[in-house]
Scaffold this motif. Structure first.
Motif, PDB file in Angstrom:
ATOM      1  N   TYR A  41       0.833  -1.206   0.000  1.00  0.00           N
ATOM      2  CA  TYR A  41       0.000   0.000   0.000  1.00  0.00           C
ATOM      3  C   TYR A  41       0.867   1.256   0.000  1.00  0.00           C
ATOM      4  N   GLY A  42       2.018   1.207   0.674  1.00  0.00           N
ATOM      5  CA  GLY A  42       2.948   2.332   0.627  1.00  0.00           C
ATOM      6  C   GLY A  42       3.467   2.551  -0.785  1.00  0.00           C
ATOM      7  N   HIS A  44       1.923   1.742  -3.492  1.00  0.00           N
ATOM      8  CA  HIS A  44       0.767   2.274  -4.225  1.00  0.00           C
ATOM      9  C   HIS A  44       0.640   3.783  -4.010  1.00  0.00           C
ATOM     10  N   ARG A  45       0.677   4.215  -2.774  1.00  0.00           N
ATOM     11  CA  ARG A  45       0.514   5.641  -2.467  1.00  0.00           C
ATOM     12  C   ARG A  45       1.690   6.469  -2.968  1.00  0.00           C
ATOM     13  N   LEU A  46       2.902   5.975  -2.768  1.00  0.00           N
ATOM     14  CA  LEU A  46       4.081   6.729  -3.210  1.00  0.00           C
ATOM     15  C   LEU A  46       4.141   6.844  -4.731  1.00  0.00           C
ATOM     16  N   THR A  47       3.776   5.775  -5.414  1.00  0.00           N
ATOM     17  CA  THR A  47       3.771   5.825  -6.877  1.00  0.00           C
ATOM     18  C   THR A  47       2.737   6.833  -7.365  1.00  0.00           C
ATOM     19  N   GLY A  48       1.578   6.867  -6.729  1.00  0.00           N
ATOM     20  CA  GLY A  48       0.553   7.856  -7.095  1.00  0.00           C
ATOM     21  C   GLY A  48       1.028   9.282  -6.850  1.00  0.00           C
ATOM     22  N   ARG A  49       1.650   9.501  -5.705  1.00  0.00           N
ATOM     23  CA  ARG A  49       2.194  10.839  -5.401  1.00  0.00           C
ATOM     24  C   ARG A  49       3.252  11.233  -6.412  1.00  0.00           C
ATOM     25  N   TRP A  87      -1.957  -0.365 -13.163  1.00  0.00           N
ATOM     26  CA  TRP A  87      -1.575   0.666 -12.214  1.00  0.00           C
ATOM     27  C   TRP A  87      -1.440  -0.026 -10.865  1.00  0.00           C
ATOM     28  N   THR A  88      -0.938   0.697  -9.884  1.00  0.00           N
ATOM     29  CA  THR A  88      -0.684   0.077  -8.585  1.00  0.00           C
ATOM     30  C   THR A  88      -1.963  -0.386  -7.888  1.00  0.00           C
ATOM     31  N   PHE A  89      -3.087   0.307  -8.092  1.00  0.00           N
ATOM     32  CA  PHE A  89      -4.321  -0.146  -7.439  1.00  0.00           C
ATOM     33  C   PHE A  89      -4.697  -1.537  -7.903  1.00  0.00           C
ATOM     34  N   VAL A  92      -2.502  -4.017  -6.017  1.00  0.00           N
ATOM     35  CA  VAL A  92      -3.012  -4.156  -4.652  1.00  0.00           C
ATOM     36  C   VAL A  92      -4.253  -5.048  -4.638  1.00  0.00           C
TER      37      VAL A  92
END
Length: 146
Positions: A41-42, A44-49, A87-89, A92
């Motif tokens: 999940y980290g 996922h979030r970091l890639t989105g940011r 994508w990362t989602f 996940v």
């Protein structure tokens, strides 16, 4: 109030040491998977940011007059799949659906079948072995000694 473990953390009658140890190891493995899931999940979030920051960088490159480079970065990298088609989602979701969920369900099934659903029996018994009875900060559970 007695200074004894919560009944939810005591070994059911007939459950042997080997079973408690095996369930403890299964619980440990699930904890590692939970930790790994947190990293996922980290990721996922970091890639989105990073993708949103990249979009801002493209805007700034355009503003600075570097249109060709900005267009190439925008076209080739902004919004790009991190793994072919995903994508990362989606990574996940696949992890949750095809690994994590099954792992969690089987760990619960093992506890239900072998220990009346009781969690952390190994740790609870370890706590009872290691704590100093009667010493402040060593109560068996939160309501002990109240």
């Amino acid at each position: 109030m007695t200074d004894r473990p919560d009944p939810a953390h005591t070994r059911p009658e007939g459950v042997d040491d080997a079973t408690v140890e095996a369930l403890g190891k299964l619980s440990e493995a699930l904890e590692v998977v939970e930790h790994a899931r947190g990293y996922l999940y980290g990721f996922h979030r970091l890639t989105g940011r990073a993708d949103f920051a990249l979009g801002e960088a493209v805007d700034k490159l355009r503003e600075a007059g570097h249109h060709e480079l900005a267009e190439r970065i925008d076209r080739e990298l902004v919004g790009r799949n991190v793994i072919e088609g995903r994508w990362t989602f989606q990574i996940v979701e696949d992890y949750d659906d095809n690994y994590y969920g099954i792992f969690r369900d089987l760990e619960r099934e093992a506890r239900d079948r072998l220990a009346a659903g009781r969690r952390h029996l190994f740790e609870s018994e370890l706590k009872e072995q290691r704590r100093t009875r009667g010493e402040h900060g060593h109560a068996s559970r939160p309501d002990a000694g109240r």
